[in-house]
Scaffold this motif. Structure first.
Motif, PDB file in Angstrom:
ATOM      1  N   SER A  90       1.232  -1.011  -0.241  1.00  0.00           N
ATOM      2  CA  SER A  90      -0.220  -0.010   0.512  1.00  0.00           C
ATOM      3  C   SER A  90       0.630   1.033  -0.247  1.00  0.00           C
ATOM      4  N   SER A  91       2.119   1.039   0.754  1.00  0.00           N
ATOM      5  CA  SER A  91       3.488   2.565   0.229  1.00  0.00           C
ATOM      6  C   SER A  91       4.524   1.682   0.463  1.00  0.00           C
ATOM      7  N   GLN A  92       5.467   2.438  -0.792  1.00  0.00           N
ATOM      8  CA  GLN A  92       6.594   2.360  -1.119  1.00  0.00           C
ATOM      9  C   GLN A  92       7.242   3.200  -0.455  1.00  0.00           C
ATOM     10  N   GLY A 131       0.259  -0.675   5.994  1.00  0.00           N
ATOM     11  CA  GLY A 131      -0.676  -0.355   5.629  1.00  0.00           C
ATOM     12  C   GLY A 131      -0.997  -1.683   4.685  1.00  0.00           C
ATOM     13  N   GLY A 132      -0.211  -2.753   4.454  1.00  0.00           N
ATOM     14  CA  GLY A 132      -1.163  -4.276   4.552  1.00  0.00           C
ATOM     15  C   GLY A 132      -1.066  -4.348   2.832  1.00  0.00           C
ATOM     16  N   LEU A 133      -0.760  -5.179   2.157  1.00  0.00           N
ATOM     17  CA  LEU A 133      -0.265  -5.444   0.519  1.00  0.00           C
ATOM     18  C   LEU A 133      -1.939  -4.678  -0.279  1.00  0.00           C
ATOM     19  N   THR A 134      -1.076  -4.575  -1.671  1.00  0.00           N
ATOM     20  CA  THR A 134      -2.266  -4.183  -2.507  1.00  0.00           C
ATOM     21  C   THR A 134      -2.676  -4.939  -3.045  1.00  0.00           C
ATOM     22  N   ALA A 135      -4.337  -5.701  -3.046  1.00  0.00           N
ATOM     23  CA  ALA A 135      -5.367  -6.329  -2.811  1.00  0.00           C
ATOM     24  C   ALA A 135      -5.389  -7.334  -4.824  1.00  0.00           C
ATOM     25  N   SER A 136      -5.384  -5.699  -5.546  1.00  0.00           N
ATOM     26  CA  SER A 136      -5.411  -5.724  -6.973  1.00  0.00           C
ATOM     27  C   SER A 136      -4.154  -6.713  -7.577  1.00  0.00           C
ATOM     28  N   ARG A 137      -2.766  -6.044  -6.916  1.00  0.00           N
ATOM     29  CA  ARG A 137      -1.654  -6.471  -7.329  1.00  0.00           C
ATOM     30  C   ARG A 137      -0.610  -7.272  -6.177  1.00  0.00           C
ATOM     31  N   ALA A 138      -1.175  -7.296  -5.475  1.00  0.00           N
ATOM     32  CA  ALA A 138      -0.259  -8.675  -4.546  1.00  0.00           C
ATOM     33  C   ALA A 138      -0.062  -9.866  -4.462  1.00  0.00           C
ATOM     34  N   GLY A 195       4.206 -14.215  -1.520  1.00  0.00           N
ATOM     35  CA  GLY A 195       5.533 -13.575  -1.746  1.00  0.00           C
ATOM     36  C   GLY A 195       6.371 -13.065  -1.401  1.00  0.00           C
ATOM     37  N   LEU A 196       5.373 -12.562  -0.128  1.00  0.00           N
ATOM     38  CA  LEU A 196       6.156 -11.329   0.484  1.00  0.00           C
ATOM     39  C   LEU A 196       7.656 -11.988   1.113  1.00  0.00           C
ATOM     40  N   SER A 233       0.641 -10.228  -8.620  1.00  0.00           N
ATOM     41  CA  SER A 233       0.434 -12.249  -8.389  1.00  0.00           C
ATOM     42  C   SER A 233       0.709 -11.749  -9.855  1.00  0.00           C
ATOM     43  N   PRO A 234       0.889 -13.185 -10.286  1.00  0.00           N
ATOM     44  CA  PRO A 234       0.598 -13.242 -11.791  1.00  0.00           C
ATOM     45  C   PRO A 234      -0.505 -13.137 -12.551  1.00  0.00           C
ATOM     46  N   ILE A 235      -1.144 -12.699 -12.233  1.00  0.00           N
ATOM     47  CA  ILE A 235      -2.705 -12.327 -12.621  1.00  0.00           C
ATOM     48  C   ILE A 235      -2.731 -10.913 -13.435  1.00  0.00           C
TER      49      ILE A 235
END
Length: 345
Positions: free
Chosen positions: A230-232, A252-259, A263-264, A318-320
């Protein structure tokens, strides 16, 4: 993507080590050398001491001698008292008294020093009585160097003075400091504790000693966050130790649409002297720790695995997401081509 980062582990001569973090692995990983800092803050226990103070070199003593004898050598008849000029306790721990000479007083309480001076004067005036007051010097005071509202030297009127009392006398910790760290220097050694731990744990309210120097600074330990988070950014440690799960919350957690929650990755670099074969040490200087947050085992492991200062926490894509990106680009090209065709017609 995780597969891209991990590809080198299958190489003939990999340049980094990959470690899967599981609940079974965390006890051994906790024994690995600490990076980025010494691994913990060392602080002093609270302890207990008498309320009286001890005379030290550099203290200034005000002595008044009372004598009721008519022909007293010490006190005039009219006043029956004589004030000795303020005297400073010497480096050898003595003060000079008229008709008596050097009297050792260092390490004595005020009452013990008064009794000793009165005893020494007994040979001259048996009925003489001594009144004594002490003004603490540098060896009987604490220096508040910085990080507080009003830095100054604080005299110790009792051996039972605690660090919170000293902080209160200088106006408290400066509110501008982020994650303040209290540092105490004593006899060439340094002790540290987080301010919130000092304020909430009575066992940390340690006794201070003459000559102590105290400074409050910001805890500058940090780790980097990159990738599908969520933040870099660079994140400072909010507490003495932070687990991987707490690090995910702090960023801020992981980005639901990207992460990719499988693979953390935590990238860490060890010192060359820490690298040697064995379960308690890394095999290579650069190590990537992999956590899978989609399983109960991985979630519990993330709570047990600590982040070190200087680590980089990488949330992989995410591969998706990659497929969507390619399809998006393909759609953009098709759309641009269709637009060009329409314009040509």
């Amino acid at each position: 993507m995780q597969s891209q980062v991990m590809a080198e582990q299958d190489a003939e001569n990999p340049t980094f080590q990959v470690v899967e973090v599981t609940r079974n692995a965390t006890p051994d990983l906790a024994k690995w050398p600490t990076t980025g800092w010494k691994g913990g803050y060392h602080w002093l226990p609270s302890g207990h001491a008498p309320d009286s103070s001890l005379i030290q070199s550099g203290d200034r003593l005000d002595v008044v001698i009372w004598d009721s004898q008519e022909n007293s050598l010490l006190a005039p008849i009219a006043t029956k008292s004589a004030a000795v000029p303020t005297t400073t306790v010497s480096a050898s721990g003595t003060i000079f008294m008229p008709y008596v000479g050097e009297v050792p007083v260092r390490g004595l309480t005020e009452s013990a020093a008064r009794a000793k001076l009165q005893e020494k004067l007994g040979d001259i005036a048996a009925t003489a009585q001594v009144q004594l007051s002490i003004r603490q010097g540098v060896n009987n005071s604490v220096d508040m160097v910085g990080g507080v509202t009003a830095p100054k030297s604080v005299p110790l009127t009792t051996r039972n003075t605690r660090i919170l009392s000293v902080l209160a006398q200088v106006g408290g910790i400066s509110p501008s400091l982020r994650h303040p760290l209290v540092v105490l220097h004593r006899n060439g050694k340094t002790y540290e504790t987080r301010a919130e731990a000092l304020l909430t744990d009575p066992a940390r309210n340690t006794l201070v000693r003459g000559g102590d120097q105290i400074v409050v600074i910001e805890d500058d330990r940090s780790f980097n966050v990159l990738g599908a988070a969520s933040s870099q950014k660079v994140i400072n440690f909010e507490k003495e130790r932070m687990s991987a799960m707490e690090a995910v919350s702090a960023m801020g957690g992981l980005t639901a649409s990207r992460a990719n929650p499988k693979g953390l990755l935590v990238l860490r670099e060890f010192r060359p002297r820490d690298v040697r074969p064995g379960a308690d040490t890394p095999d290579m200087q650069q190590v990537i720790f992999s956590l899978d947050l989609t399983s109960a085992d991985g979630l519990f492991a993330a709570r047990q695995f600590n982040i070190n200062p200087g680590d980089t926490v990488l949330a992989t894509e995410s591969p998706i997401t990659r497929v969507r990106t390619i399809l998006g680009l393909f759609g953009t090209v098709v759309g641009a081509g269709a637009t060009a065709n329409n314009l040509s017609q």
